[in-house]
Design a protein around this motif. Structure first.
Motif, PDB file in Angstrom:
ATOM      1  N   ILE A  67     173.751   4.110  76.903  1.00 19.65           N
ATOM      2  CA  ILE A  67     173.551   2.764  76.342  1.00 19.65           C
ATOM      3  C   ILE A  67     174.701   2.413  75.398  1.00 19.65           C
ATOM      4  O   ILE A  67     175.237   1.304  75.436  1.00 19.65           O
ATOM      5  N   VAL A  68     175.083   3.389  74.564  1.00 19.68           N
ATOM      6  CA  VAL A  68     176.199   3.148  73.640  1.00 19.68           C
ATOM      7  C   VAL A  68     177.470   2.849  74.432  1.00 19.68           C
ATOM      8  O   VAL A  68     178.210   1.913  74.135  1.00 19.68           O
ATOM      9  N   CYS A  69     177.695   3.635  75.465  1.00 15.60           N
ATOM     10  CA  CYS A  69     178.889   3.449  76.306  1.00 15.60           C
ATOM     11  C   CYS A  69     178.852   2.059  76.956  1.00 15.60           C
ATOM     12  O   CYS A  69     179.858   1.349  76.970  1.00 15.60           O
ATOM     13  N   GLU A 110     171.411  -4.167  70.324  1.00 22.00           N
ATOM     14  CA  GLU A 110     172.262  -5.143  69.623  1.00 22.00           C
ATOM     15  C   GLU A 110     172.946  -4.472  68.433  1.00 22.00           C
ATOM     16  O   GLU A 110     172.448  -3.471  67.905  1.00 22.00           O
ATOM     17  N   PRO A 111     174.085  -5.026  68.010  1.00 24.29           N
ATOM     18  CA  PRO A 111     174.753  -4.424  66.842  1.00 24.29           C
ATOM     19  C   PRO A 111     173.970  -4.690  65.562  1.00 24.29           C
ATOM     20  O   PRO A 111     173.152  -5.617  65.515  1.00 24.29           O
ATOM     21  N   LYS A 141     167.940   3.520  65.589  1.00 22.95           N
ATOM     22  CA  LYS A 141     169.313   3.155  65.265  1.00 22.95           C
ATOM     23  C   LYS A 141     170.224   4.252  65.831  1.00 22.95           C
ATOM     24  O   LYS A 141     169.955   5.432  65.662  1.00 22.95           O
ATOM     25  N   VAL A 142     171.261   3.827  66.519  1.00 21.02           N
ATOM     26  CA  VAL A 142     172.209   4.798  67.086  1.00 21.02           C
ATOM     27  C   VAL A 142     173.553   4.575  66.424  1.00 21.02           C
ATOM     28  O   VAL A 142     174.043   3.441  66.339  1.00 21.02           O
ATOM     29  N   THR A 147     180.509   0.325  64.898  1.00 19.11           N
ATOM     30  CA  THR A 147     179.274  -0.392  64.567  1.00 19.11           C
ATOM     31  C   THR A 147     178.057   0.454  64.938  1.00 19.11           C
ATOM     32  O   THR A 147     178.123   1.250  65.867  1.00 19.11           O
ATOM     33  N   ASN A 148     176.990   0.258  64.213  1.00 22.83           N
ATOM     34  CA  ASN A 148     175.746   0.930  64.586  1.00 22.83           C
ATOM     35  C   ASN A 148     174.967   0.021  65.521  1.00 22.83           C
ATOM     36  O   ASN A 148     175.019  -1.197  65.389  1.00 22.83           O
ATOM     37  N   LEU A 149     174.241   0.634  66.412  1.00 19.01           N
ATOM     38  CA  LEU A 149     173.456  -0.168  67.347  1.00 19.01           C
ATOM     39  C   LEU A 149     171.974  -0.044  67.028  1.00 19.01           C
ATOM     40  O   LEU A 149     171.482   1.052  66.746  1.00 19.01           O
ATOM     41  N   ASN A 150     171.297  -1.168  67.073  1.00 21.78           N
ATOM     42  CA  ASN A 150     169.839  -1.152  66.940  1.00 21.78           C
ATOM     43  C   ASN A 150     169.244  -1.232  68.335  1.00 21.78           C
ATOM     44  O   ASN A 150     169.616  -2.110  69.113  1.00 21.78           O
ATOM     45  N   ILE A 151     168.326  -0.333  68.601  1.00 21.70           N
ATOM     46  CA  ILE A 151     167.665  -0.371  69.908  1.00 21.70           C
ATOM     47  C   ILE A 151     166.188  -0.677  69.661  1.00 21.70           C
ATOM     48  O   ILE A 151     165.496   0.059  68.972  1.00 21.70           O
ATOM     49  N   LYS A 152     165.750  -1.805  70.233  1.00 20.13           N
ATOM     50  CA  LYS A 152     164.370  -2.249  70.046  1.00 20.13           C
ATOM     51  C   LYS A 152     163.651  -2.159  71.368  1.00 20.13           C
ATOM     52  O   LYS A 152     164.151  -2.652  72.376  1.00 20.13           O
ATOM     53  N   LEU A 153     162.493  -1.538  71.334  1.00 22.61           N
ATOM     54  CA  LEU A 153     161.667  -1.539  72.541  1.00 22.61           C
ATOM     55  C   LEU A 153     160.366  -2.267  72.212  1.00 22.61           C
ATOM     56  O   LEU A 153     159.658  -1.897  71.288  1.00 22.61           O
TER      57      LEU A 153
END
Lengths: 158, 155
Positions: A67-69, A110-111, A141-142, A147-153
């Motif tokens: 996902i980050v990639c 999203e960032p 949070k990844v 930048t850090n990414l927020n992953i929401k499910l």
């Protein structure tokens, strides 16, 4: 006449009692939605998906890496495929394999501070459930380069 | 005479309605109590199910070392654990199964690691069942899979 009035009063009292009883009975039958369980389910679903191995090497070793990639370097290749394409194919596939059939999902990547600064978002699943009344959300949070990414499910009942 | 009979009838009717009201109140209160007790029981079973789910998720006896968030079960640990070991930790009247979708063969020391299904304690037909996704760490290959933890609590 006096007795007739009493009988009418008693009948009215009976109706009031029946009405009150019905009201209390119906309110006691309220649907018991186990919020705590659904929150736990959403959290574990997100965590399990992110930790799963993809079968590819770095930079796509786990779904989280993929996902980050796909978000930061979508043109990079893992096993001959673009990260973005692999993510589009693999993430929904893995979630659909494991999610309970009565749930729908929406995964948003999203960032940090997207609401303020905006930026690129990855979205998988049914976007209609974002406004759904009965929905449960898990966040992770990844840490990614720059930048850090927020992953929401978000999950909701179908 | 007729007036007397009419009065008598009125009293009989009054008494009848009064008894009817009392009966209604009694029925209503009994029903109310039963409904309350049922919902309390349901809540207790739900709480127990959640307790067992969370205990499984966070138990160091099952989880791979270093995963503080839990839900990363190590397949070798799952294979050697017995129902009694877990009953000592989480109490009784529950059963659990953990499986990787697609696997049906129960893991034993003979077929490990070519298996992906673990069962703990005898499955009860009348139980409330909850399930959550978990990760299974395959110790031999070093891969992380997704599995389902299903817990049932006897009603």
């Amino acid at each position: 006449m006096k007795s007739q009035t009493s009988i009418v009063m008693i009948v009215i009292v009976i109706f009031i009692l029946i009405g009150l009883g019905a009201f209390l009975f119906i309110t006691s039958l309220k649907s018991y939605i186990p919020n705590e369980y659904n929150n736990l389910y959403a959290h574990n679903l997100l965590l399990s998906i992110l930790r799963k191995d993809t079968g590819y090497q770095a930079p796509c070793r786990t779904i989280s890496d993929l996902i980050v990639c796909a978000h930061t370097t979508p043109e990079k290749r893992c096993g001959g495929e673009r990260c973005a394409d692999l993510s589009n194919q693999m993430v929904p596939n893995e979630i659909n394999k494991i999610i309970k059939p009565n749930f729908d999902y929406l995964l948003i990547v999203e960032p940090d501070f997207w609401e303020i600064y905006g930026g690129y978002r990855l979205i998988y699943g049914n976007q209609l459930i974002e406004k759904s009344k009965n929905r449960w959300q898990a966040n992770e949070k990844v840490l990614a380069y720059e930048t850090n990414l927020n992953i929401k499910l978000i999950i909701a009942e179908k | 005479m007729r007036i007397g009979q009419a009065h008598l009838m009125e009293y009989v009717l009054l008494t009848f309605f009064a008894v009817l009201i009392l009966l209604l109140i009694a029925f209503f209160l009994t029903g109310w109590q039963i409904t309350g007790a049922e919902s309390q029981k349901q809540e207790l079973v739900l709480q127990k199910s959640l307790f067992v789910l969370k205990s499984f998720s966070n138990s160091p006896y099952i989880n791979r070392r270093g995963f503080k968030e839990g839900s990363m079960f190590e397949d070798s640990k799952l294979t050697v654990l017995k129902c009694e070991d877990l009953q000592n930790l989480f109490g009784k009247s529950w059963w659990a199964e953990i499986y990787i979708p697609g696997y049906t063969e129960i893991c034993t020391e003979e077929n490990y690691p070519n298996c992906g299904y673990w069962k703990f304690c005898e499955k009860e037909s009348e139980s409330i069942i909850y399930e959550i996704p978990v990760n299974i760490y395959r110790k031999v290959s070093g891969n992380v899979d997704i599995g389902i933890l299903r817990v049932g609590v006897k009603i």
